[in-house]
Design an enzyme around this catalytic site. Sequence first.
Site, PDB file in Angstrom:
ATOM      1  N   GLY A   9      10.138   1.813 -23.591  1.00 26.79           N
ATOM      2  CA  GLY A   9       8.757   1.362 -23.444  1.00 26.79           C
ATOM      3  C   GLY A   9       7.889   2.431 -22.817  1.00 26.79           C
ATOM      4  CB  ALA A  10       8.396   6.066 -22.732  1.00 23.92           C
ATOM      5  CB  SER A 136       8.763 -10.405 -14.774  1.00 25.50           C
ATOM      6  OG  SER A 136       7.606 -11.191 -14.557  1.00 25.50           O
ATOM      7  CE1 TYR A 149       7.631 -11.642 -20.192  1.00 21.68           C
ATOM      8  CE2 TYR A 149       6.767 -12.917 -18.360  1.00 21.68           C
ATOM      9  CZ  TYR A 149       7.146 -11.707 -18.901  1.00 21.68           C
ATOM     10  OH  TYR A 149       7.048 -10.551 -18.162  1.00 21.68           O
ATOM     11  CE  LYS A 153      10.347  -9.310 -18.557  1.00 27.79           C
ATOM     12  NZ  LYS A 153      10.870  -7.907 -18.590  1.00 27.79           N
ATOM     13  N   GLY A 180       4.880  -8.417 -10.055  1.00 28.43           N
ATOM     14  CA  GLY A 180       3.969  -9.498 -10.339  1.00 28.43           C
ATOM     15  C   GLY A 180       2.881  -8.997 -11.275  1.00 28.43           C
TER      16      GLY A 180
END
Length: 248
Positions: A9-10, A136, A149, A153, A180
Site C-alpha cells: 500500500g505504498a 485499526s 470492515y 480488522k 484511529g
Amino acid sequence: MEQIALITGATSGIGKATVNELARKGYRIVACGRRQDRLDELKAQWGDQLHTLAFDVRDQPAVAGAIAAIPESFRPIRVLVNNAGNAHGLDPIQSGSLEDWDAMIDINVKGLLYVTRAVLPMMLETGEGHIINIGSTAGKEVYPRGNVYCASKHAVDALNQAMRIDLNEAGIRVGAVNPGLVETEFSQVRFKGDDTRAAQVYQGFQPLTPEDIAEIIAFALSRPPHVNIADLVVMPTAQASSTIVRKE
C-alpha cells in the site's frame, strides 16, 4: 547491517509516508502498490534506494511471483510493513454490498496473509525479521455500520497475535500499529469518491496524519533486538473511541 523493508500500500497515505520516513533513515525499500504511476513517482524520488513492485495483494499468484522476482540487491527482506487495506461502504449488515464485503476481506485479511507468506522464507532463512501489521481501532471495537470492515480488522488483530506466537521460536518480531482517524484517501474509498462526504469525516478537529503513523512505525523498528512493540493503539487527541470525537 543494511536494512531492507517491504511496504505494501505504498502509493498513498500511511504506506507512502512510511516509504519516505524509512528511506530518509537509510533503509532500502521495496515499495508495493497497484498504481504504477505513483510507484514511478517514488522511484524518481529515491532512485536506486527503492525498488517497486506493482500488484494487487488480492492476487496470490501475482504476489508470490513479484516477491520471488525481487533482485538480489534488495534481498533479504528484514522488515515487512503490512499496510495495504481499505474500507468499502458504510451500510448496515442487512443491505451491505457483497462486492464490498469480498473486497475488504480479500484485501485486509487474505492480502496480508499472501504477502506475509511470500516474505517469511527470507526472514526464516536469515533468522532475522520484523513484521509490522497496520490494524485499526476498528479491530479493537465495533461501531454502527462498520460490520465487515470491523470484522476484517479484528481478523488482523487476531493474526498479529497468532503470528507472534508462531514465529516466536524463530526470533522474528511481530507487532501492530492500530490508528484511529488518519486523514488519508481512506474515506474517499469508503464513500466511493464522494469527496464532500469524505471531507466531513475530518472536519472540526485535528486528525492524525500519515506522517504521524510513519514516525511511530520507524520508532517501533528502531527498538533494540530484545524489545518488541507488540500492539499499539494511537488516536488523535480529539478522539476517544470510534464513535466519540470532540469537534469544534
